[in-house]
Design a protein around this motif. Sequence first.
Motif, PDB file in Angstrom:
ATOM      1  N   ASP A 102       5.030   4.144  -1.991  1.00 19.24           N
ATOM      2  CA  ASP A 102       4.429   5.661  -1.800  1.00 19.24           C
ATOM      3  C   ASP A 102       2.310   5.419  -2.313  1.00 19.24           C
ATOM      4  OD1 ASP A 102       6.509   7.104  -1.902  1.00 19.24           O
ATOM      5  OD2 ASP A 102       6.047   8.139  -4.089  1.00 19.24           O
ATOM      6  N   ARG A 103       2.439   4.670  -2.997  1.00 16.30           N
ATOM      7  CA  ARG A 103       0.086   4.150  -3.085  1.00 16.30           C
ATOM      8  C   ARG A 103       0.095   3.035  -1.765  1.00 16.30           C
ATOM      9  NH1 ARG A 103      -3.130   6.809  -7.082  1.00 16.30           N
ATOM     10  NH2 ARG A 103      -4.680   5.419  -7.116  1.00 16.30           N
ATOM     11  N   GLN A 104       0.584   2.204  -1.978  1.00 18.00           N
ATOM     12  CA  GLN A 104       1.057   1.051  -0.708  1.00 18.00           C
ATOM     13  C   GLN A 104       0.808   2.041   0.746  1.00 18.00           C
ATOM     14  OE1 GLN A 104       3.834  -0.375   1.087  1.00 18.00           O
ATOM     15  NE2 GLN A 104       3.097  -2.847   0.837  1.00 18.00           N
ATOM     16  N   GLN A 105       1.083   2.988   1.193  1.00 18.84           N
ATOM     17  CA  GLN A 105       1.060   3.748   2.378  1.00 18.84           C
ATOM     18  C   GLN A 105      -0.123   4.556   2.144  1.00 18.84           C
ATOM     19  OE1 GLN A 105       2.986   3.372   4.995  1.00 18.84           O
ATOM     20  NE2 GLN A 105       4.448   1.332   3.496  1.00 18.84           N
ATOM     21  N   ARG A 106      -0.351   5.366   1.080  1.00 22.44           N
ATOM     22  CA  ARG A 106      -1.652   6.083   1.415  1.00 22.44           C
ATOM     23  C   ARG A 106      -2.371   5.138   0.744  1.00 22.44           C
ATOM     24  NH1 ARG A 106      -4.024   9.096  -4.234  1.00 22.44           N
ATOM     25  NH2 ARG A 106      -5.136  10.148  -3.275  1.00 22.44           N
ATOM     26  N   LEU A 107      -2.976   3.952   1.318  1.00 15.39           N
ATOM     27  CA  LEU A 107      -3.781   3.023   1.359  1.00 15.39           C
ATOM     28  C   LEU A 107      -3.886   2.056   2.753  1.00 15.39           C
ATOM     29  CD1 LEU A 107      -4.089   1.389  -2.124  1.00 15.39           C
ATOM     30  CD2 LEU A 107      -5.662   3.289  -1.192  1.00 15.39           C
ATOM     31  N   ILE A 108      -2.757   2.253   2.903  1.00 19.40           N
ATOM     32  CA  ILE A 108      -2.644   1.270   4.335  1.00 19.40           C
ATOM     33  C   ILE A 108      -3.178   2.810   5.196  1.00 19.40           C
ATOM     34  CG2 ILE A 108      -1.742   0.730   6.223  1.00 19.40           C
ATOM     35  CD1 ILE A 108      -1.738  -1.598   4.028  1.00 19.40           C
ATOM     36  N   ARG A 109      -2.249   4.162   5.171  1.00 17.93           N
ATOM     37  CA  ARG A 109      -2.879   4.986   5.917  1.00 17.93           C
ATOM     38  C   ARG A 109      -5.037   4.512   6.131  1.00 17.93           C
ATOM     39  NH1 ARG A 109       0.718   7.943   3.974  1.00 17.93           N
ATOM     40  NH2 ARG A 109       0.103   9.240   2.286  1.00 17.93           N
ATOM     41  N   VAL A 138      -5.591  -5.047  -0.747  1.00 22.67           N
ATOM     42  CA  VAL A 138      -6.051  -3.974  -1.454  1.00 22.67           C
ATOM     43  C   VAL A 138      -5.312  -3.740  -2.722  1.00 22.67           C
ATOM     44  CG1 VAL A 138      -5.763  -1.350  -1.194  1.00 22.67           C
ATOM     45  CG2 VAL A 138      -6.462  -3.256   0.726  1.00 22.67           C
ATOM     46  N   PRO A 139      -5.695  -3.878  -4.283  1.00 26.19           N
ATOM     47  CA  PRO A 139      -5.067  -3.610  -4.980  1.00 26.19           C
ATOM     48  C   PRO A 139      -4.561  -2.666  -5.070  1.00 26.19           C
ATOM     49  CG  PRO A 139      -7.401  -4.322  -5.289  1.00 26.19           C
ATOM     50  CD  PRO A 139      -7.716  -3.674  -4.163  1.00 26.19           C
ATOM     51  N   GLU A 172      -5.400  -3.940  15.970  1.00 23.37           N
ATOM     52  CA  GLU A 172      -3.846  -3.826  15.427  1.00 23.37           C
ATOM     53  C   GLU A 172      -4.278  -4.162  14.127  1.00 23.37           C
ATOM     54  OE1 GLU A 172       0.404  -5.204  15.396  1.00 23.37           O
ATOM     55  OE2 GLU A 172      -0.457  -5.350  16.634  1.00 23.37           O
ATOM     56  N   VAL A 173      -3.793  -2.880  12.816  1.00 25.37           N
ATOM     57  CA  VAL A 173      -3.800  -3.124  11.579  1.00 25.37           C
ATOM     58  C   VAL A 173      -2.564  -3.222  11.175  1.00 25.37           C
ATOM     59  CG1 VAL A 173      -4.505  -1.815   9.714  1.00 25.37           C
ATOM     60  CG2 VAL A 173      -6.378  -1.835  11.146  1.00 25.37           C
ATOM     61  N   GLU A 174      -2.246  -4.106  10.238  1.00 28.30           N
ATOM     62  CA  GLU A 174      -0.705  -4.217  10.152  1.00 28.30           C
ATOM     63  C   GLU A 174      -1.073  -5.080   8.892  1.00 28.30           C
ATOM     64  OE1 GLU A 174       0.593  -7.536  12.243  1.00 28.30           O
ATOM     65  OE2 GLU A 174       0.720  -8.813  10.813  1.00 28.30           O
ATOM     66  N   LEU A 175      -0.138  -4.331   7.917  1.00 29.87           N
ATOM     67  CA  LEU A 175       0.645  -4.898   6.953  1.00 29.87           C
ATOM     68  C   LEU A 175       1.509  -6.433   6.643  1.00 29.87           C
ATOM     69  CD1 LEU A 175       0.743  -3.729   3.043  1.00 29.87           C
ATOM     70  CD2 LEU A 175       2.886  -2.904   3.893  1.00 29.87           C
ATOM     71  N   SER A 176       0.578  -6.758   5.255  1.00 29.90           N
ATOM     72  CA  SER A 176       0.869  -8.397   4.999  1.00 29.90           C
ATOM     73  C   SER A 176       2.714  -8.469   4.814  1.00 29.90           C
ATOM     74  CB  SER A 176      -0.312  -9.263   4.616  1.00 29.90           C
ATOM     75  OG  SER A 176       0.788 -10.175   4.537  1.00 29.90           O
ATOM     76  N   ALA A 177       3.025  -9.445   4.878  1.00 33.74           N
ATOM     77  CA  ALA A 177       4.529  -9.167   4.830  1.00 33.74           C
ATOM     78  C   ALA A 177       5.085 -10.853   3.920  1.00 33.74           C
ATOM     79  CB  ALA A 177       5.649  -9.508   5.790  1.00 33.74           C
ATOM     80  N   GLU A 178       4.745 -10.994   3.261  1.00 34.73           N
ATOM     81  CA  GLU A 178       4.943 -12.211   2.290  1.00 34.73           C
ATOM     82  C   GLU A 178       5.669 -11.993   1.080  1.00 34.73           C
ATOM     83  OE1 GLU A 178       3.825 -14.728   3.557  1.00 34.73           O
ATOM     84  OE2 GLU A 178       2.661 -14.291   4.550  1.00 34.73           O
ATOM     85  N   LEU A 179       6.470 -11.280   0.786  1.00 34.82           N
ATOM     86  CA  LEU A 179       7.274 -10.740  -0.788  1.00 34.82           C
ATOM     87  C   LEU A 179       8.249  -9.877  -0.293  1.00 34.82           C
ATOM     88  CD1 LEU A 179       4.651 -10.054  -3.790  1.00 34.82           C
ATOM     89  CD2 LEU A 179       5.779 -12.397  -3.137  1.00 34.82           C
ATOM     90  N   GLU A 180       8.687  -9.932   1.209  1.00 36.37           N
ATOM     91  CA  GLU A 180       9.976  -9.499   1.619  1.00 36.37           C
ATOM     92  C   GLU A 180      11.195  -9.854   0.222  1.00 36.37           C
ATOM     93  OE1 GLU A 180      10.260  -9.185   6.050  1.00 36.37           O
ATOM     94  OE2 GLU A 180       8.782  -8.152   6.113  1.00 36.37           O
TER      95      GLU A 180
END
Length: 351
Positions: A152-159, A49-50, A176-184
Amino acid sequence: MGQQDLLSDRADIGSGGWHLPDSPHVVVSGHLPRAHLRELKQVILISSVPLWGERGACVRTRSGRIVALADPVAEPVRGVLLEDRLTRWEQEACLLLPSLAASMAWHIPATVPVLQRVHAPDTAILLPLVDEAAYGNVPAGLLRELSEHAADRQQRLIRLVTRRWQASAGGCRPVEVELSAELEAVADRLARALARGRIPSPDSLVQAAERQGPLWRQLVRRLRPTRASDLSALSMMAAQLRAARSTAREPRLAVTIDSIAQYAIGQRTQEARTLLRGRCHSVDYSMIGLYVRSRPWLGAAHRAQPDAAHEPRWRAADEADHQDGLPAEARRLSPAEPSPRVSSQPPGALR
């Protein structure tokens, strides 16, 4: 060949990518696990999701030019212009892709767990400006403020993606829907520097990426990124490879469902898969990709354009001029959540 036939086949799909008959999708060459579909331990559906898309986030330079974040600036930046509304690119990623993923999940046996992984790293949108900051063109305060808006934008799009998944699946199966974590580690390094009013060098962020585990270490050493912005594409490759990691005891399958704009990254992931598999024969990377082709978009006077996913004013239409309902659907699933614009954006600057 339908979706069920595609997932039931055990052979390599072939090279170069090909079109499904009567389908708006492209299938990239891939490799399916030896195990039958019902024997898989898990199927991971992954989509990107860009944030803001191509022109939803721009910078204003000292000379007054408006430049997309991903484009070279070559002069000092005076402000960032952000579109409050969901761009067409975001609407497609959050509404069309989950619908396609839910359709794919329908053909997966109920005994096989399905995970929808969304790749929307808010850090990625900052990386091109980190490269520009190396030339003294971007102040740390501007980057820090942009990072808050991106989160903020990221959380809006994930919702929105989660709501669309729930609406598309219709309760047919738990997903289950989860956020990818590759740049932590990269995000942490960047945040700590910005908190001190500094901007880390691109080299230091590449080093932080290399410390994110064996997979990242292999990618960095083999692909040798030199710019901070290179890590954005690598993060999607890492997400695909991590999802596709499969063994004889725990066979898995990763299905990338994405925009055709991500097709080149999918091809690079396939090439990296071959390199990584050669180092450890007990581990395979089983993955296929479905990529949505761009559709024509209509602007003023019904003038057709090949792809205006970044432009929120335009509407999509099929061959019979039936308009799609993406903007209405986006408003229904994601009520307006206006946020203040970064810097001093003139009213209507991106409208």
